[in-house]
Design a protein around this motif. Structure first.
Motif, PDB file in Angstrom:
ATOM      1  N   GLN A   1     -79.489  26.557  29.468  1.00  0.00           N
ATOM      2  CA  GLN A   1     -78.442  26.540  30.470  1.00  0.00           C
ATOM      3  C   GLN A   1     -78.753  27.573  31.551  1.00  0.00           C
ATOM      4  OE1 GLN A   1     -74.746  27.099  28.342  1.00  0.00           O
ATOM      5  NE2 GLN A   1     -74.675  24.946  27.735  1.00  0.00           N
ATOM      6  N   LEU A   2     -78.408  27.230  32.773  1.00  0.00           N
ATOM      7  CA  LEU A   2     -78.625  28.151  33.886  1.00  0.00           C
ATOM      8  C   LEU A   2     -77.793  29.408  33.679  1.00  0.00           C
ATOM      9  CD1 LEU A   2     -78.484  25.527  36.762  1.00  0.00           C
ATOM     10  CD2 LEU A   2     -80.530  26.553  35.770  1.00  0.00           C
ATOM     11  N   CYS A   3     -78.273  30.525  34.199  1.00  0.00           N
ATOM     12  CA  CYS A   3     -77.553  31.789  34.011  1.00  0.00           C
ATOM     13  C   CYS A   3     -76.227  31.757  34.776  1.00  0.00           C
ATOM     14  CB  CYS A   3     -78.407  32.972  34.444  1.00  0.00           C
ATOM     15  SG  CYS A   3     -78.711  33.082  36.217  1.00  0.00           S
ATOM     16  N   ASP A   4     -75.297  32.603  34.371  1.00  0.00           N
ATOM     17  CA  ASP A   4     -73.942  32.571  34.916  1.00  0.00           C
ATOM     18  C   ASP A   4     -73.909  32.778  36.427  1.00  0.00           C
ATOM     19  OD1 ASP A   4     -72.827  32.081  32.441  1.00  0.00           O
ATOM     20  OD2 ASP A   4     -72.459  34.201  31.998  1.00  0.00           O
ATOM     21  N   SER A   5     -74.743  33.677  36.937  1.00  0.00           N
ATOM     22  CA  SER A   5     -74.731  33.935  38.381  1.00  0.00           C
ATOM     23  C   SER A   5     -75.193  32.709  39.163  1.00  0.00           C
ATOM     24  CB  SER A   5     -75.618  35.135  38.715  1.00  0.00           C
ATOM     25  OG  SER A   5     -76.964  34.904  38.307  1.00  0.00           O
ATOM     26  N   THR A   6     -76.160  31.981  38.626  1.00  0.00           N
ATOM     27  CA  THR A   6     -76.618  30.744  39.273  1.00  0.00           C
ATOM     28  C   THR A   6     -75.524  29.694  39.250  1.00  0.00           C
ATOM     29  OG1 THR A   6     -78.932  31.169  38.688  1.00  0.00           O
ATOM     30  CG2 THR A   6     -78.329  28.897  39.186  1.00  0.00           C
ATOM     31  N   LEU A   7     -74.874  29.546  38.109  1.00  0.00           N
ATOM     32  CA  LEU A   7     -73.808  28.549  37.989  1.00  0.00           C
ATOM     33  C   LEU A   7     -72.655  28.850  38.945  1.00  0.00           C
ATOM     34  CD1 LEU A   7     -73.754  28.086  34.110  1.00  0.00           C
ATOM     35  CD2 LEU A   7     -74.543  26.430  35.810  1.00  0.00           C
TER      36      LEU A   7
ATOM     37  N   PHE B   1     -74.538  15.467  20.659  1.00  0.00           N
ATOM     38  CA  PHE B   1     -75.883  14.955  20.373  1.00  0.00           C
ATOM     39  C   PHE B   1     -76.725  15.977  19.599  1.00  0.00           C
ATOM     40  CE2 PHE B   1     -74.267  12.326  23.697  1.00  0.00           C
ATOM     41  CZ  PHE B   1     -74.911  11.099  23.588  1.00  0.00           C
ATOM     42  N   ASN B   2     -76.083  16.995  19.065  1.00  0.00           N
ATOM     43  CA  ASN B   2     -76.788  18.054  18.324  1.00  0.00           C
ATOM     44  C   ASN B   2     -77.905  18.687  19.151  1.00  0.00           C
ATOM     45  OD1 ASN B   2     -75.179  17.879  16.026  1.00  0.00           O
ATOM     46  ND2 ASN B   2     -76.485  16.326  15.084  1.00  0.00           N
ATOM     47  N   ILE B   3     -77.615  18.899  20.429  1.00  0.00           N
ATOM     48  CA  ILE B   3     -78.549  19.588  21.325  1.00  0.00           C
ATOM     49  C   ILE B   3     -78.129  21.056  21.371  1.00  0.00           C
ATOM     50  CG2 ILE B   3     -79.445  19.753  23.673  1.00  0.00           C
ATOM     51  CD1 ILE B   3     -78.760  16.747  23.982  1.00  0.00           C
ATOM     52  N   VAL B   4     -79.072  21.942  21.086  1.00  0.00           N
ATOM     53  CA  VAL B   4     -78.777  23.366  21.027  1.00  0.00           C
ATOM     54  C   VAL B   4     -78.789  23.956  22.438  1.00  0.00           C
ATOM     55  CG1 VAL B   4     -79.533  25.607  20.144  1.00  0.00           C
ATOM     56  CG2 VAL B   4     -79.774  23.548  18.723  1.00  0.00           C
ATOM     57  N   ALA B   5     -77.717  24.643  22.804  1.00  0.00           N
ATOM     58  CA  ALA B   5     -77.644  25.312  24.102  1.00  0.00           C
ATOM     59  C   ALA B   5     -78.209  26.722  23.978  1.00  0.00           C
ATOM     60  CB  ALA B   5     -76.201  25.362  24.585  1.00  0.00           C
ATOM     61  N   ARG B   6     -79.046  27.090  24.936  1.00  0.00           N
ATOM     62  CA  ARG B   6     -79.634  28.437  24.959  1.00  0.00           C
ATOM     63  C   ARG B   6     -79.526  28.966  26.382  1.00  0.00           C
ATOM     64  NH1 ARG B   6     -83.099  31.276  21.481  1.00  0.00           N
ATOM     65  NH2 ARG B   6     -84.565  32.713  22.458  1.00  0.00           N
ATOM     66  N   GLN B   7     -79.019  30.170  26.534  1.00  0.00           N
ATOM     67  CA  GLN B   7     -78.849  30.756  27.869  1.00  0.00           C
ATOM     68  C   GLN B   7     -79.370  32.182  27.876  1.00  0.00           C
ATOM     69  OE1 GLN B   7     -74.827  31.668  29.327  1.00  0.00           O
ATOM     70  NE2 GLN B   7     -75.325  30.634  31.241  1.00  0.00           N
ATOM     71  N   LEU B   8     -80.160  32.507  28.867  1.00  0.00           N
ATOM     72  CA  LEU B   8     -80.689  33.848  29.008  1.00  0.00           C
ATOM     73  C   LEU B   8     -79.707  34.733  29.768  1.00  0.00           C
ATOM     74  CD1 LEU B   8     -84.419  33.172  29.989  1.00  0.00           C
ATOM     75  CD2 LEU B   8     -83.393  33.322  27.712  1.00  0.00           C
ATOM     76  N   THR B   9     -79.707  35.990  29.455  1.00  0.00           N
ATOM     77  CA  THR B   9     -78.915  36.949  30.236  1.00  0.00           C
ATOM     78  C   THR B   9     -79.796  37.440  31.371  1.00  0.00           C
ATOM     79  OG1 THR B   9     -79.626  38.704  28.719  1.00  0.00           O
ATOM     80  CG2 THR B   9     -77.491  37.663  28.299  1.00  0.00           C
ATOM     81  N   TYR B  10     -80.164  36.501  32.243  1.00  0.00           N
ATOM     82  CA  TYR B  10     -81.111  36.782  33.326  1.00  0.00           C
ATOM     83  C   TYR B  10     -80.369  37.342  34.527  1.00  0.00           C
ATOM     84  CZ  TYR B  10     -84.334  36.001  37.183  1.00  0.00           C
ATOM     85  OH  TYR B  10     -85.113  36.166  38.292  1.00  0.00           O
TER      86      TYR B  10
ATOM     87  N   LEU C   1     -89.450  29.880  30.826  1.00  0.00           N
ATOM     88  CA  LEU C   1     -90.748  29.504  30.264  1.00  0.00           C
ATOM     89  C   LEU C   1     -91.253  30.569  29.290  1.00  0.00           C
ATOM     90  CD1 LEU C   1     -92.580  28.135  33.449  1.00  0.00           C
ATOM     91  CD2 LEU C   1     -91.643  26.783  31.558  1.00  0.00           C
ATOM     92  N   VAL C   2     -91.126  31.823  29.680  1.00  0.00           N
ATOM     93  CA  VAL C   2     -91.577  32.919  28.823  1.00  0.00           C
ATOM     94  C   VAL C   2     -90.772  32.951  27.528  1.00  0.00           C
ATOM     95  CG1 VAL C   2     -91.720  35.431  28.592  1.00  0.00           C
ATOM     96  CG2 VAL C   2     -92.457  34.323  30.719  1.00  0.00           C
ATOM     97  N   ASP C   3     -89.463  32.804  27.637  1.00  0.00           N
ATOM     98  CA  ASP C   3     -88.613  32.821  26.450  1.00  0.00           C
ATOM     99  C   ASP C   3     -88.943  31.650  25.524  1.00  0.00           C
ATOM    100  OD1 ASP C   3     -86.021  34.008  25.166  1.00  0.00           O
ATOM    101  OD2 ASP C   3     -85.681  31.846  25.213  1.00  0.00           O
ATOM    102  N   ALA C   4     -89.192  30.480  26.119  1.00  0.00           N
ATOM    103  CA  ALA C   4     -89.528  29.304  25.305  1.00  0.00           C
ATOM    104  C   ALA C   4     -90.829  29.521  24.545  1.00  0.00           C
ATOM    105  CB  ALA C   4     -89.618  28.065  26.199  1.00  0.00           C
ATOM    106  N   ILE C   5     -91.827  30.052  25.216  1.00  0.00           N
ATOM    107  CA  ILE C   5     -93.115  30.317  24.564  1.00  0.00           C
ATOM    108  C   ILE C   5     -92.948  31.318  23.423  1.00  0.00           C
ATOM    109  CG2 ILE C   5     -95.254  31.622  24.916  1.00  0.00           C
ATOM    110  CD1 ILE C   5     -95.770  28.853  25.704  1.00  0.00           C
ATOM    111  N   GLU C   6     -92.230  32.382  23.685  1.00  0.00           N
ATOM    112  CA  GLU C   6     -92.078  33.440  22.684  1.00  0.00           C
ATOM    113  C   GLU C   6     -91.259  32.993  21.478  1.00  0.00           C
ATOM    114  OE1 GLU C   6     -90.444  36.708  24.852  1.00  0.00           O
ATOM    115  OE2 GLU C   6     -92.391  37.337  25.664  1.00  0.00           O
ATOM    116  N   SER C   7     -90.306  32.094  21.692  1.00  0.00           N
ATOM    117  CA  SER C   7     -89.430  31.681  20.604  1.00  0.00           C
ATOM    118  C   SER C   7     -89.938  30.475  19.823  1.00  0.00           C
ATOM    119  CB  SER C   7     -88.027  31.362  21.151  1.00  0.00           C
ATOM    120  OG  SER C   7     -88.071  30.286  22.072  1.00  0.00           O
ATOM    121  N   ARG C   8     -91.031  29.831  20.294  1.00  0.00           N
ATOM    122  CA  ARG C   8     -91.508  28.620  19.625  1.00  0.00           C
ATOM    123  C   ARG C   8     -92.964  28.743  19.162  1.00  0.00           C
ATOM    124  NH1 ARG C   8     -87.041  26.989  20.219  1.00  0.00           N
ATOM    125  NH2 ARG C   8     -87.279  25.743  18.363  1.00  0.00           N
TER     126      ARG C   8
END
Length: 251
Positions: free
Chosen positions: A203-209, A238-247, A120-127
């Motif tokens: 996308q969920l972070c790698d540790s979660t996946l 579908f031209n959907i952009v994937a974004r993943q945090l290094t959380y 949520l924080v990343d989305a707010i800051e980037s948009r």
């Protein structure tokens, strides 16, 4: 009646259909029945006997999928939302706002609350350049746990009983972007609005996946990780952009 039919059509119930196709239908060449649960030979005989008593024919049947997704070997025609767009029209101008579609990944123990908050924080800051942030709550979310955080971040919170696509088509304009996790809505918007709306999938972070590889659906047919990965694999189509945090989860 279905019991006498030679062919069945599965009406798509969202992105969950992707893993059903990948791990159940495609391996069986899209023929029914498919194996959903492990059972003994004795149990299988009992099931077949019940079917015979109900007048059901025990023989293979082909299944096709009516969907926004392209299943080349099993598609009677792709869903284009023509009826819905003809009935309601389609907004043609962008508004000065963007949408975050909420997800019950925390409530379903798929992701942690801190990881969700980080997104949520990343989305707010980037948009910030796209105007007002609007949070569309999912019907399965526990909004009481998130509301104060959302408002503090700057979100206007909306809870609607309507499907998101229907809600959007009734607006005078459309959002500059729509952000979510692995939501079916992102794919539907690509079909309805094309590239007019920017679509971002966190996308969920790698540790979660990695943890989700140990959590199975339908006993041992496929894991939650495989289910989500089936969705991730279709994002580029579908031209959907994937974004993943290094959380990283707090120690």
């Amino acid at each position: 009646m279905f019991r006498d039919a030679d062919q069945a059509i599965l009406v798509d119930d969202g992105a969950a259909t992707l893993s059903i196709y990948d791990y159940l239908l495609r391996p069986s060449s899209c023929m029914l029945p498919v194996k959903l649960f492990d059972c003994s030979a004795e149990r299988l005989r009992e099931v077949n006997q019940i079917k015979l008593q109900l007048g059901m024919l025990i023989r293979p049947r082909q299944v096709k999928i009516f969907s926004v997704f392209n299943f080349a070997d099993s598609t009677p025609g792709r869903h284009q939302f023509r009826l819905l767009k003809n009935a309601l029209g389609c907004p043609s101008t962008p508004g000065n706002y963007w949408h975050f579609i909420g997800s019950p990944v925390v409530e379903k123990n798929i992701a942690s609350a801190p990881e969700y908050d980080a997104v949520l924080v990343d989305a707010i800051e980037s948009r910030q350049h796209q105007g007002q942030a609007v949070y569309i709550a999912h019907r399965a979310e526990n909004l009481a746990d998130k509301y104060d955080k959302l408002v503090a971040l700057g979100f206007k919170v909306i809870r609607s009983e309507q499907p998101y696509e229907l809600l959007l088509l009734q607006q005078p304009d459309y959002p500059a972007s729509v952000v979510s996790f692995h939501s079916t809505c992102l794919f539907n918007l690509a079909v309805i609005f094309g590239d007019n709306i920017e679509k971002i999938c966190y996308q969920l972070c790698d540790s979660t996946l990695r943890q989700l590889k140990q959590l199975y659906i339908m006993q041992n047919q496929y894991s939650v990780y495989q289910h989500i990965d089936s969705i991730y694999q279709r994002l580029p189509d579908f031209n959907i952009v994937a974004r993943q945090l290094t959380y990283q989860e707090p120690a």
